[in-house]
Design an enzyme around this catalytic site. Structure first.
Site, PDB file in Angstrom:
ATOM      1  N   GLY A  18      48.092  -0.887  59.515  1.00 13.12           N
ATOM      2  CA  GLY A  18      49.505  -0.622  59.294  1.00 13.12           C
ATOM      3  C   GLY A  18      50.080  -1.318  58.067  1.00 13.12           C
ATOM      4  N   HIS A  75      41.898  -2.850  71.286  1.00 11.18           N
ATOM      5  CA  HIS A  75      42.619  -2.721  70.022  1.00 11.18           C
ATOM      6  C   HIS A  75      43.260  -4.071  69.688  1.00 11.18           C
ATOM      7  CE1 HIS A  75      45.563  -1.579  67.029  1.00 11.18           C
ATOM      8  NE2 HIS A  75      44.813  -0.509  66.810  1.00 11.18           N
ATOM      9  N   GLU A 121      38.007  -2.730  62.825  1.00 10.01           N
ATOM     10  CA  GLU A 121      39.367  -2.653  62.290  1.00 10.01           C
ATOM     11  C   GLU A 121      39.782  -4.038  61.785  1.00 10.01           C
ATOM     12  OE1 GLU A 121      41.705   0.869  63.867  1.00 10.01           O
ATOM     13  OE2 GLU A 121      41.865  -0.661  65.403  1.00 10.01           O
ATOM     14  N   GLU A 156      46.059  -4.860  68.690  1.00 14.15           N
ATOM     15  CA  GLU A 156      47.425  -5.049  69.203  1.00 14.15           C
ATOM     16  C   GLU A 156      47.396  -5.472  70.673  1.00 14.15           C
ATOM     17  OE1 GLU A 156      48.883  -1.246  67.861  1.00 14.15           O
ATOM     18  OE2 GLU A 156      48.645  -1.967  65.808  1.00 14.15           O
ATOM     19  N   LYS A 190      49.540   5.282  69.176  1.00 14.19           N
ATOM     20  CA  LYS A 190      50.251   4.060  69.596  1.00 14.19           C
ATOM     21  C   LYS A 190      51.490   4.452  70.423  1.00 14.19           C
ATOM     22  CE  LYS A 190      48.133   1.684  65.784  1.00 14.19           C
ATOM     23  NZ  LYS A 190      48.165   0.618  64.790  1.00 14.19           N
ATOM     24  N   SER A 205      44.680   1.541  57.749  1.00 20.52           N
ATOM     25  CA  SER A 205      45.288   2.222  56.598  1.00 20.52           C
ATOM     26  C   SER A 205      44.389   3.298  55.985  1.00 20.52           C
ATOM     27  CB  SER A 205      45.736   1.212  55.539  1.00 20.52           C
ATOM     28  OG  SER A 205      46.716   0.354  56.077  1.00 20.52           O
ATOM     29  N   ASN A 228      45.071   7.403  66.805  1.00 21.44           N
ATOM     30  CA  ASN A 228      45.684   6.501  67.772  1.00 21.44           C
ATOM     31  C   ASN A 228      47.191   6.567  67.543  1.00 21.44           C
ATOM     32  OD1 ASN A 228      46.606   4.379  69.307  1.00 21.44           O
ATOM     33  ND2 ASN A 228      45.598   2.776  68.096  1.00 21.44           N
TER      34      ASN A 228
END
Ligand code: PGA
Length: 256
Positions: free
Chosen positions: A174, A96, A168, A98, A11, A214, A9
């Site tokens: 991250g 996702h 996730e 985000e 992003k 991660s 991904n």
């Protein structure tokens, strides 16, 4: 046996030129290898057509990071599933964390998007996972169940062949902090149990459940080698060909 899927991904990174270069490097590192699983890159919309020219599924498949929940029309700034399909996209990431956080997307939107993806014959990667506070309060399983229950039973084309799940934990995305193998296996097995309740055991046994957060070359083998972990959704480490291929190597050797 479930084939692993390692999905990058990207992003909001990699314009068309950089995206093509990265894809070419990944292809180069994988040249001549017969992989046991599937490899996918998900560039930003603008980069998809350029990457599509070189990622022909051999062995790199092409995905998108989002799509509109509408078919077409007056939706400024949106991109439809049909457009993605025309550009060569095979998978679309939905929900996702985000997008849940910054765009405040809802379960109803996820259902609409996934149904459109399935209608077009593409595959959806549906993301879910708890935030740090929820894990600390011992509510990770409750949150995961809620997120799955809010979407899976409402899918018109609840077709195992077209749906991939991606657990996730938001606290691992991250941050450099990864779920331990015990935490990952526990919640992946729990997820498979919930899928079995909602969609039947056959679907649960077939469905791929990716881990994201991660994931790196150093921990990929251990994580993807777990019985209920069928691959990874990779953010930061997907932006460097050596790291991404290092994770694919981990998946190859960890595949059970
Ligand atoms: P990360 O991101 O690998 O950089 O933690 C994973 C993701 O957001 O899919």
């Amino acid at each position: 046996m479930r084939r692993y899927l390692v999905a990058g991904n990207w992003k909001m990174n990699m314009g068309p030129a950089a995206g093509c270069q990265l894809t070419a490097e990944v292809q180069d590192l994988l040249k001549g290898r017969a992989l046991k699983g599937d490899v996918l890159v998900c560039p930003p919309y603008l980069t998809i057509p350029a990457v599509s020219e070189i990622a022909k599924g051999e062995p790199v498949l092409l995905g998108a990071q989002n799509c509109s929940d509408q078919e077409k029309g007056a939706y400024t700034g949106q991109v439809s599933v049909d457009m993605l399909k025309e550009a060569g996209v095979q998978y679309v990431i939905i929900a996702h964390s985000e997008r849940r956080e910054y765009q405040k997307e809802t379960d109803d939107q996820f259902v609409a998007k996934i149904n459109r993806i399935h209608q077009a014959g593409l595959k959806a990667i549906f993301c879910f996972g708890e935030v740090l506070g929820e894990r600390k309060e011992g509510r990770a399983e409750e949150v995961v169940r809620q997120q799955l229950q809010g979407v899976l039973p409402k899918l018109e084309f609840a077709n195992a062949y077209n749906t991939v799940l991606a657990y996730e934990p938001v606290w691992a995305i991250g941050t450099g902090e990864t779920a331990t193998p015990e935490q990952a296996q526990e919640i992946h097995a729990f997820t498979r149990g919930v899928v079995s309740e909602l969609m039947g055991k056959e679907v649960a046994d077939f469905m791929r459940i990716l881990y994201g957060g991660s994931c790196k070359p150093g921990n990929a083998r251990e994580l993807i080698g777990l019985p209920d972990v069928d691959g990874g959704l990779i953010g930061g480490a997907a932006l460097k060909a050596e790291d991404f291929v290092g994770i694919i190597d981990g998946a190859e050797s960890g595949q059970n």
